[in-house]
Design a protein around this motif. Sequence first.
Motif, PDB file in Angstrom:
ATOM      1  N   GLN A 222      48.553 -13.684  28.466  1.00 21.27           N
ATOM      2  CA  GLN A 222      49.674 -14.563  28.821  1.00 21.27           C
ATOM      3  C   GLN A 222      49.249 -16.028  28.841  1.00 21.27           C
ATOM      4  N   ILE A 223      48.063 -16.313  29.357  1.00 19.79           N
ATOM      5  CA  ILE A 223      47.563 -17.694  29.372  1.00 19.79           C
ATOM      6  C   ILE A 223      47.382 -18.196  27.945  1.00 19.79           C
TER       7      ILE A 223
ATOM      8  N   LEU B 273      49.229 -21.927  23.664  1.00 21.39           N
ATOM      9  CA  LEU B 273      49.655 -22.146  22.283  1.00 21.39           C
ATOM     10  C   LEU B 273      51.073 -22.699  22.232  1.00 21.39           C
ATOM     11  N   GLU B 274      51.955 -22.151  23.058  1.00 22.37           N
ATOM     12  CA  GLU B 274      53.347 -22.614  23.082  1.00 22.37           C
ATOM     13  C   GLU B 274      53.454 -24.053  23.584  1.00 22.37           C
ATOM     14  N   LEU B 275      52.544 -24.441  24.475  1.00 21.42           N
ATOM     15  CA  LEU B 275      52.559 -25.797  25.028  1.00 21.42           C
ATOM     16  C   LEU B 275      51.892 -26.817  24.104  1.00 21.42           C
TER      17      LEU B 275
ATOM     18  N   ALA C  88      44.711 -19.542  13.756  1.00 22.35           N
ATOM     19  CA  ALA C  88      45.563 -20.662  13.366  1.00 22.35           C
ATOM     20  C   ALA C  88      44.959 -22.009  13.761  1.00 22.35           C
ATOM     21  N   SER C  89      44.054 -22.000  14.735  1.00 25.54           N
ATOM     22  CA  SER C  89      43.449 -23.243  15.219  1.00 25.54           C
ATOM     23  C   SER C  89      42.122 -23.552  14.534  1.00 25.54           C
TER      24      SER C  89
ATOM     25  N   THR D 262      39.636 -22.168  28.207  1.00 23.10           N
ATOM     26  CA  THR D 262      39.676 -23.623  28.159  1.00 23.10           C
ATOM     27  C   THR D 262      40.861 -24.069  27.322  1.00 23.10           C
ATOM     28  N   GLY D 263      41.649 -24.987  27.856  1.00 26.93           N
ATOM     29  CA  GLY D 263      42.735 -25.584  27.106  1.00 26.93           C
ATOM     30  C   GLY D 263      42.266 -26.887  26.482  1.00 26.93           C
ATOM     31  N   VAL D 264      42.306 -26.964  25.165  1.00 21.82           N
ATOM     32  CA  VAL D 264      41.958 -28.193  24.452  1.00 21.82           C
ATOM     33  C   VAL D 264      43.254 -28.905  24.109  1.00 21.82           C
ATOM     34  N   CYS D 265      43.434 -30.086  24.656  1.00 17.21           N
ATOM     35  CA  CYS D 265      44.699 -30.817  24.516  1.00 17.21           C
ATOM     36  C   CYS D 265      44.475 -32.099  23.735  1.00 17.21           C
TER      37      CYS D 265
END
Length: 260
Positions: free
Chosen positions: A94-95, A100-102, A119-120, A152-155
Amino acid sequence: MSRYNGMFFCDVDGTILPHGQREISPSFFSLVHEAKDKGYLFCISSGRFHLSLLPLFEQVENEVVFSASNGCRILYQGQELIPNHTIHPTDAEQITTSLLELGAIPLLSGKHAIHLPSASLKMEQDKGYLAKGFTRTFDVFSDIDDEILQITGVCRLNKEAILRESRRAWEDSYHVVTTGRELFDICPTSKGDSLVSISSHFGIPRENTYAFGDDENDIPMLRSAGKGYLMGTAHDNLKKHEFEHCHDLVGSIAAIIEQF
């Protein structure tokens, strides 16, 4: 009774390894040897994946404790010191979907590899962690055959908005902390918890533990230590915390050692 007089817990990026520097200073390795001779143990405490830490500290690999992925994986002399902390697979999926959606890129740190959505891959292929050979791609979450320790979220854009939404969704169950200008981690434990567990394992009293860090994920570690030192290069919003300020890591630790 502990065979160690005390323990130093040191962050890596921005602390032992100044931003922009790729190699650990030889003076740090000398300090590890000196501390060992005086009965002190070092812990390398980082949000990094464990396999990315080992080459940096090859000269002292068997002399230090590695607390990787913000304390989710703790190794000493090549062995697991404490059982791994993991994210429940349902939550991890879910995370991953949410990030990805964000518009963030999720990096899933496992026991065996870092897992990156296929895809990334093109977007991230020039990054250092892909060059080390420990990153695997996946098309769907079920392709991953590994424990997930942290995500980890890479933004590249809109980090604050993505971080705010991730905290709203997950902070009741996990630690959600910034670890860099474009990064934040979602983790089932913290550097502070790992400091307590490691020092307890070696029978070292809390008052004989010293921690050094520079970012939000280091705050629990600095609070849990007998004495916490915040690097002078830390973001101004972290300097509101009542820690000692440290501008030269090696020099400051050496000064503490000399007190004993």
